[in-house]
Scaffold this active site. Structure first.
Site, PDB file in Angstrom:
ATOM      1  N   GLU A  17       0.803  -1.225   0.000  1.00  0.00           N
ATOM      2  CA  GLU A  17       0.000   0.000   0.000  1.00  0.00           C
ATOM      3  C   GLU A  17       0.835   1.273   0.000  1.00  0.00           C
ATOM      4  O   GLU A  17       0.431   2.284  -0.575  1.00  0.00           O
ATOM      5  CB  GLU A  17      -0.997   0.003   1.159  1.00  0.00           C
ATOM      6  N   SER A  41      -8.183   5.395   8.364  1.00  0.00           N
ATOM      7  CA  SER A  41      -8.667   5.055   9.706  1.00  0.00           C
ATOM      8  C   SER A  41      -7.579   5.443  10.690  1.00  0.00           C
ATOM      9  O   SER A  41      -7.838   5.996  11.758  1.00  0.00           O
ATOM     10  CB  SER A  41      -8.920   3.541   9.832  1.00  0.00           C
ATOM     11  N   SER A  71      -0.460   7.164   8.424  1.00  0.00           N
ATOM     12  CA  SER A  71       0.924   6.785   8.141  1.00  0.00           C
ATOM     13  C   SER A  71       1.649   8.014   7.621  1.00  0.00           C
ATOM     14  O   SER A  71       1.080   8.764   6.827  1.00  0.00           O
ATOM     15  CB  SER A  71       0.987   5.693   7.068  1.00  0.00           C
ATOM     16  N   ARG A  74       8.793   4.807   5.792  1.00  0.00           N
ATOM     17  CA  ARG A  74       7.682   5.136   6.676  1.00  0.00           C
ATOM     18  C   ARG A  74       8.291   5.679   7.975  1.00  0.00           C
ATOM     19  O   ARG A  74       8.959   4.977   8.715  1.00  0.00           O
ATOM     20  CB  ARG A  74       6.842   3.903   6.975  1.00  0.00           C
TER      21      ARG A  74
END
EC number: 2.7.1.33
Lengths: 263, 709
Positions: free
Chosen positions: A47, A101, A104, A116
């Site tokens: 993702e 939700s 990141s 990340r």
């Protein structure tokens, strides 16, 4: 999700000779269901990879001749607030904040090099979840609608509520929130606020927190452009403008909040 | 917390008849000399400095001018009233501010103070109210300056102020020793909101950020979601909740394959994320827990981001939000303001500076205690039971030590009750009072005794035993002098050990002493364990005495009064002096059990000097020096000693340290590493402990240690 897969099965998706690419957590979670219920084999993709590639692609293509990427000028001034295009031709380095939700935060250094940095669990799911519990609303749109009519200053304890004005020593303006939901310790105040006020306060709290974390990450990574994407910002102008304002104010103009038309 | 006696109908009519238990909350208000108030977003913190009358036992030499020396007591014991200073700390919700101010005004009868220092937002908001109600002038101070000064103060002066919390570790709380260098650090103060301050030195600090998601958010959102009004009740709910019912976890989003994102499946992806999908209602407990996680995680994250940006590796978390609740502490590592637990602080503890023993090999890693009872559950259970069982006897002795006092029984009962309650609390929450060790149990008992005006329950026993021992001194010396050199060395060591048996603190011994009053020194020596001892490096010690030059200066930490110091320690001291070694004899600054105190040691030494020329000339030539340790404990913390002692140790180039007794050599310092030679001697008077160490009751420990090169 099950209903969707069922529909896919009924409509014979599996007979389409095309690959169904899937990303996000559910690509893994529902992979088996797709296989058994829908006779579909998913091509799973990471993702975050997709996110980064997507942002870069969509900006390169543009939006019907207009810029996909934009920022706000005078975000909190209702009259003078303007959406202005931002040129993302040389995007690197970029801080990408994806608000779903959960949140990141990625630091993107080149089209193939990103990491990340961190995330937070106080995201869109929290806003919606808390709103449902506090106001009884049932859709995200309803929650946003309520929030647009509420006054969060009734719910939050502001600097001026504690100091009687600005707190100069810390450079804190009186309108800054000192304690989110801080007024709700008092029964009287709890009884006097409306659902709309609570919805607004929830939105403000979550948004400000995301802004704060994004700002700290930008400082730590030495990046001055922050792009906010994700479904939390869909039709959510309040949050977008608040993020724009907060980033600009607390960084004294050093950081710029950017958004995409197709968040 | 103040509670209202009557029912008020809003701010206008505050009921005057408040049911405050004044003794417990506003103690010693009458003599308050200085006031300081910090009015935050939700809570008001009040500190005041007042004086307390306090019984202290004093000893004084009699003037023996030809009177009946043999039958007169050795010295005079008097119990005097002394004034000591204490700092008190109180917190209450802002809603009660008027009520509390009224209460304070009513009780402020003896003060000459004209000013109250105030800080926090409320210093502005409530200034007029305070000035009107208390009749004091409000002198405002900057809140950040106060916060940092306070933080520096506790970091420097309060032992075990700081601890780290490790989830799922055997020892959940790791108390940190006071680091010599506390700067720079990041202070994250969690009140209604969160303030983040970078502290570089005493005077250089800067507010670098904050967050509006803090204690107020927990309280406010918690009240809205669970209808619970009180902060502590919310925490209680949270401790019983399962946040996974309310939060969306990474594994809920990904199914099993979380490694692709590089995150653990149990991490929270979205707080309250399940609220949207669940059909049923959530329990209050689960919501409270989720809320707590959400807020704590957020604060921790922000703290780390700030620390990273400013290159700081120490983060201290302070503020009332945390309050030592394991539930709150489970997500990040904290340091906590222990004033929320200890609401009083003895000021004179801090008036004489306490420092490290210069001979400690590594002061930054020195931990006095041999066993950490928060770590060792079996040991903890044993010692708590042991102290429980001994309590009745201690209370009886306390009452019996003041036969002329009408309320001695009553006070002794109060002491018993209070200490009993503490022991029970520790059973449930071993971390309730900070670090838990045999030392802390002993010290707490002494503090409780002091609190109920039993400053020295053994004073008469000590006096009697000192008298008896002095009478035997000369004959003991004569018999020692008649021995050959090698025999004498062994006899001296046996004397030290046997003397150490006379310890009223050990139940096994006090039982014997109570039933066999004639159990004397000779008998103790004859009953001493045969060699090899449980810990036996006597041969190396003897070798050292034979082969090596006399030590330059020996530091001896004395233990018990009576036979121990007079017939055990003093002959040993005399031998050292005869060899040309100087001796520093260190005794307790204040009483504990039947340990000898500094003031008693002065009198005893004077008496011995009158009988013995060696001691006499050593005193005169300042080869024998008497000092106080700075401690009033049966145990010994070598990192907190009287500065005078430390200075003397350096000046005289002490190269031998002798520590005797269970409290000082076994419960503490058993593993202490020194930079010079040391002797640790004791007779184990507790069968459980002896068993632990591999021996039987009355086993002997004789540890002679030499520093490694």
């Amino acid at each position: 999700m099950p209903a969707f897969i069922q529909m896919g099965s009924e409509k014979h998706f599996s007979s389409l000779h095309t690959t169904l690419c899937a990303t996000g957590g559910g690509a893994y979670k529902f992979e088996q269901d797709f296989r058994t219920m829908g006779d579909l084999e998913l091509c799973k993709l990471d993702e975050l990879d997709c996110l980064v590639k997507g942002v870069l692609y969509i900006d390169s293509v543009g939006f019907n001749g207009r810029s996909e990427c934009y920022y706000f000028e005078n975000p909190t001034d209702a009259e003078r607030c303007q959406k202005l295009p931002f040129n993302l031709e040389n995007p690197y380095p970029l801080l990408l904040v994806n608000i779903g939700s959960g949140v990141s935060i990625l630091a993107v250094y080149s089209k193939d090099n990103y990491k990340r940095v961190t995330g937070t669990s106080l995201g869109g799911g929290t806003f919606f979840g808390l709103c449902c519990l506090l106001t009884g609303c049932s859709t995200f749109e309803e929650a946003l609608e309520m929030a647009s009519h509420g006054d969060s200053t009734k719910v939050d304890k502001l600097v001026r509520d504690i100091y009687g004005g600005d707190y100069e020593r810390f450079g804190l303006p009186g309108w800054a929130v000192a304690s989110s939901f801080g007024n709700m310790m008092s029964k009287e105040k709890r009884d006097s606020v409306s659902k709309e006020d609570l919805a607004r306060a929830t939105l403000i709290t979550i948004t400000n927190n995301i802004g704060s974390i994004a700002r700290m990450c930008a400082l730590n990574e030495n990046i001055n452009r922050v792009v906010f994407v994700g479904n939390f910002l869909r039709i959510n102008t309040i949050s977008m403008r608040l993020l724009a304002y907060a980033l600009d104010y607390w960084s004294k103009g050093q950081l710029k909040a950017l958004f995409l038309e197709h968040e | 917390m103040a509670e209202r006696g009557g029912r008020g109908s809003g701010h206008g009519s505050l009921d005057k008849s408040i049911t405050l238990p004044p003794d417990e909350i506003f103690r010693n208000l009458e003599n308050a000399k200085r006031f300081a108030i910090d009015i935050g977003g939700s809570l008001t913190k009040l500190a005041y400095y007042s004086t307390v009358q306090h019984k202290v036992a004093r000893v004084r030499s009699f003037d023996h001018s030809g009177k009946d020396i043999d039958n007169e007591p050795l010295y005079e014991i008097s119990v005097q009233e002394e004034i000591t200073a204490r700092l008190h700390f109180i917190k209450f919700e802002n809603t009660y501010i008027e009520t509390c101010l009224d209460f304070i005004k009513d009780h402020l009868v003896n003060t000459e103070t004209k000013v109250i220092k105030a800080t926090g937002g409320g210093a502005y908001k409530f200034k007029d109210l305070i000035e009107k109600k208390l009749g004091l002038k409000v002198d405002k101070e900057d809140v950040m300056t106060c916060l940092i000064k306070g933080c520096n103060f506790v970091l420097r002066n309060i032992p075990h102020e700081v601890f780290a919390y490790q989830k799922d570790s055997d020892t959940e709380f790791r108390f940190q020793t006071n680091h010599p260098n506390i700067f720079p650090y990041l202070l994250v103060n969690i009140g209604s909101g969160v303030s983040i301050v970078k502290v570089e030195s005493e005077d250089k600090f800067e507010w670098i950020g904050g967050s509006s998601i803090g204690g107020g958010t927990f309280w406010g959102l918690g009240a809205l979601l669970t209808k619970t009004k009180k902060f502590d009740e919310l925490l209680q709910l949270a401790s019983k909740g399962q946040h996974t019912n309310v939060d969306m976890l990474v594994k809920d989003v990904y199914g099993g394959a979380c490694q692709t994102l590089g995150l653990s499946g149990n991490l929270i992806a979205s707080s309250f994320g399940k609220s949207t999908t669940a059909d049923k209602e959530f329990s209050k407990e689960d919501m409270a827990k989720s809320l707590l996680h959400m807020i704590s995680n957020d604060i921790g994250q922000l703290a780390c981001l700030h620390a990273k940006l400013h290159n700081l590796d120490k983060i201290y978390f302070g503020g009332f939000f945390i309050r030592g609740h394991p539930v709150t502490m489970r997500t990040i590592t904290y340091s906590i303001n222990f004033f929320s637990k200890f609401d009083m602080l003895e000021m004179d503890r801090l008036e004489r500076p306490l420092v490290n023993l210069p001979l400690l090999k590594d002061p930054s890693t020195y931990i006095p205690d041999t066993v950490d009872l928060t770590d060792d559950a079996m040991a903890r259970k044993y010692w708590l039971t042991c102290f429980e069982e001994a309590l009745d006897g201690v209370a009886k002795r306390a009452a019996a030590s003041q036969p002329d006092s009408v309320d001695a029984q009553e006070r002794a009962e109060k002491f018993r009750q209070k200490y009993w309650n503490k022991l029970q609390t520790l059973r449930q929450q071993p971390f309730a009072y900070g670090t838990l060790t045999v030392r802390s149990l002993l010290d707490t008992r002494e503090h409780c005794l002091n609190e109920f005006s039993f400053p020295d329950p053994y004073s008469k026993v000590k006096q009697k035993e000192n008298g008896i021992a002095l009478k035997c001194f000369q004959s003991v010396i004569e018999s020692l002098d008649s021995l050959g050199w090698e025999e004498r060395q062994f006899a001296l060591v046996k004397g030290l050990l046997a003397g150490n048996v006379f310890d009223w603190g050990a139940k096994a011994v006090s039982d014997v002493l109570e039933s066999e009053p004639q159990f004397g020194f000779e008998e103790a020596k004859s009953k001493l364990q045969e060699r090899p001892w449980l810990e036996d490096s006597y041969s190396q010690w003897l070798e050292r005495l034979k082969e090596g030059p006399p030590h330059k200066c020996a530091l001896i930490f004395a233990d018990n009064s009576g036979i121990d110091i007079i017939l055990g320690v003093f002959p040993f001291v005399r031998e050292l002096l005869s060899r040309g070694t100087e001796v520093i004899l260190a005794c307790n600054s204040g009483p504990a059990l039947n340990d000898v105190t500094y003031s008693e040691s002065l009198i005893v030494t004077e008496r011995i000097a009158a009988m013995d020329p060696v001691i006499h000339s050593a005193l005169r030539d300042e080869k024998l020096l008497l000092v106080q340790t700075g401690s009033s404990s049966p145990c010994l913390d070598l990192s907190r000693l009287d500065q005078g002692l430390a200075v003397l140790v350096r000046e005289r180039q002490t190269d031998l340290v002798v520590i005797e007794g269970m409290g000082r050599a076994i419960h503490t310092n058993y593993y202490a590493v020194l930079r010079c030679e040391s002797l640790k001697l004791a007779v184990i008077k507790n069968s459980w402990l002896a068993d632990r160490l591999g021996g039987k009751i009355f086993s002997v420990i004789f540890k002679y240690e030499v520093p490694c090169k």
